[in-house]
Design an enzyme around this catalytic site. Structure first.
Site, PDB file in Angstrom:
ATOM      1  N   HIS A  23      -0.357   0.551 -10.189  1.00  0.00           N
ATOM      2  CA  HIS A  23      -1.092  -0.428  -9.383  1.00  0.00           C
ATOM      3  C   HIS A  23      -1.591  -1.589 -10.245  1.00  0.00           C
ATOM      4  O   HIS A  23      -2.788  -1.847 -10.367  1.00  0.00           O
ATOM      5  CB  HIS A  23      -2.269   0.226  -8.649  1.00  0.00           C
ATOM      6  CG  HIS A  23      -2.698  -0.544  -7.434  1.00  0.00           C
ATOM      7  ND1 HIS A  23      -3.283   0.044  -6.343  1.00  0.00           N
ATOM      8  CD2 HIS A  23      -2.632  -1.869  -7.126  1.00  0.00           C
ATOM      9  CE1 HIS A  23      -3.557  -0.871  -5.425  1.00  0.00           C
ATOM     10  NE2 HIS A  23      -3.173  -2.045  -5.890  1.00  0.00           N
ATOM     11  N   ARG A  37       0.849  -1.185   0.000  1.00  0.00           N
ATOM     12  CA  ARG A  37       0.000   0.000   0.000  1.00  0.00           C
ATOM     13  C   ARG A  37       0.889   1.240   0.000  1.00  0.00           C
ATOM     14  O   ARG A  37       1.916   1.289   0.690  1.00  0.00           O
ATOM     15  CB  ARG A  37      -0.929   0.021   1.226  1.00  0.00           C
ATOM     16  CG  ARG A  37      -2.097  -0.938   1.155  1.00  0.00           C
ATOM     17  CD  ARG A  37      -3.100  -0.516   0.105  1.00  0.00           C
ATOM     18  NE  ARG A  37      -4.235  -1.433   0.017  1.00  0.00           N
ATOM     19  CZ  ARG A  37      -4.302  -2.482  -0.810  1.00  0.00           C
ATOM     20  NH1 ARG A  37      -3.280  -2.742  -1.606  1.00  0.00           N
ATOM     21  NH2 ARG A  37      -5.367  -3.236  -0.839  1.00  0.00           N
ATOM     22  N   GLU A  43      -3.030   7.734  -6.206  1.00  0.00           N
ATOM     23  CA  GLU A  43      -2.937   6.888  -7.394  1.00  0.00           C
ATOM     24  C   GLU A  43      -3.897   7.424  -8.442  1.00  0.00           C
ATOM     25  O   GLU A  43      -5.089   7.549  -8.160  1.00  0.00           O
ATOM     26  CB  GLU A  43      -3.282   5.440  -7.059  1.00  0.00           C
ATOM     27  CG  GLU A  43      -2.237   4.773  -6.180  1.00  0.00           C
ATOM     28  CD  GLU A  43      -2.548   3.309  -5.877  1.00  0.00           C
ATOM     29  OE1 GLU A  43      -3.612   2.808  -6.344  1.00  0.00           O
ATOM     30  OE2 GLU A  43      -1.754   2.674  -5.185  1.00  0.00           O
TER      31      GLU A  43
END
Length: 322
Positions: free
Chosen positions: A288, A240, A269
């Site tokens: 991601h 994370r 993000e």
């Protein structure tokens, strides 16, 4: 008799979307977009539904639960992490919370290896050379490093941490270290040694962050932890974004405290294209993609559908946060 309503906040991968479209025992309302749903649309969407299938980008908090149907029966998140959910509040509301563990272990571990190799072999800089049409074979420039006879450190030795070790061990690491709440009984199978975090940081050549985001791990990697590392250390984060203080990471890279970094997760993000870490030659940033394979994303979405339907029809969830 009207059918119960399931609200889905994002378009799903093709195979799972086909399954969702074919459901007949529930009415499906869905944001048919590949991008995150707006907050206002999310709050409107939960007002009259029986089940919610959400994503990691959807904050499940007091505001949302206040806007939700009082008869809401289940929340199912299409993610293994659930730090976007106020779990205590959900528990007090008496709502089961489904999640998608196990199915993304392999894909995330693969991405960890990808970033480790890209960072160690300076692949970002090499790709720039190709794209700019310059350079060629050189005996002395653009040299990376290999993992033979190096020390591997894994922060968080759960499913993904172990899978990462299984993939990286054949690269020839002479020592494998890990941190966790307690030593694991089967550590010998992976030839791994449980050590305190400061020792791991000081000795590891490659440090892979595989732990969940908690109050204890938030901002765990900061100026103090970077200062303990070798100047040749490589840090990879596929867990994370908030586990790493990005300002401190940038400082560590720019001042030679560490050699390189690989990030699949960031705050926010995505990172802006002009962010210093995105531009840094020794920092590889991915958007991601840890679980971004057809197999894994469809498996995640199908498990999230299973959890949502189970909650709506008063059945045990396949994977429920305890």
């Amino acid at each position: 008799m009207s059918r119960p309503v399931l609200f889905v906040t994002r378009e799903l991968p093709p195979q799972a979307q086909k399954r969702l479209d074919a459901l007949t025992d529930v009415e499906v309302r869905q944001s048919k977009s590949t991008k995150a749903i707006s907050r206002s649309d999310l709050l409107d969407g939960v007002a009259t539904v029986d089940g919610l299938l959400c994503m990691l980008s959807d904050k499940i908090d007091e505001e949302l639960l206040s806007a939700a149907n009082p008869l809401l029966k289940v929340i199912s998140t299409c993610s293994v992490g659930y730090d976007h959910v106020d779990t205590e509040l959900v528990k007090r509301r008496g709502l089961p919370l489904g999640y998608t563990p196990d199915v993304l272990t392999d894909a995330t571990a693969d991405t960890t290896v990808l970033l480790a190799l890209m960072a160690s072999r300076r692949a970002k800089e090499a790709l720039c050379i190709v794209h700019e049409g310059r350079g060629g074979f050189s005996l002395s420039t653009g040299l990376g490093t290999q993992f033979t006879n190096k020390t591997l450190g894994i922060v968080g030795f759960g499913r993904i941490g172990r899978a990462t070790v299984e993939r990286l061990a054949p690269f020839g690491f002479s020592k494998i270290m890990y941190t966790s709440r307690r030593p694991l009984h089967d550590e010998a199978k992976l030839n791994a040694q449980h050590v305190p975090l400061p020792q791991l940081l000081a000795e590891a050549d490659l440090i892979c962050i595989c732990c969940p985001l908690t109050s204890e791990t938030t901002n765990m990697f900061n100026k103090d932890t970077f200062s303990l590392m070798k100047s040749t250390a490589i840090v990879v984060n596929t867990a994370r974004g908030a586990i790493v203080n990005q300002d401190d990471l940038l400082h560590a890279l720019e001042n030679g405290q560490i050699a390189a970094a690989g990030l699949d997760v960031t705050v926010p993000e995505p990172l802006p294209a002009d962010h210093p870490l995105v531009k840094h030659p020794r920092c590889v940033v991915l958007p991601h993609i840890g679980s971004a394979t057809e197999e894994t994303r469809n498996a995640m979405a199908n498990l999230a559908i299973d959890n949502a339907l189970a909650g709506i029809f008063d059945q045990p969830l396949k994977a429920e946060v305890e």
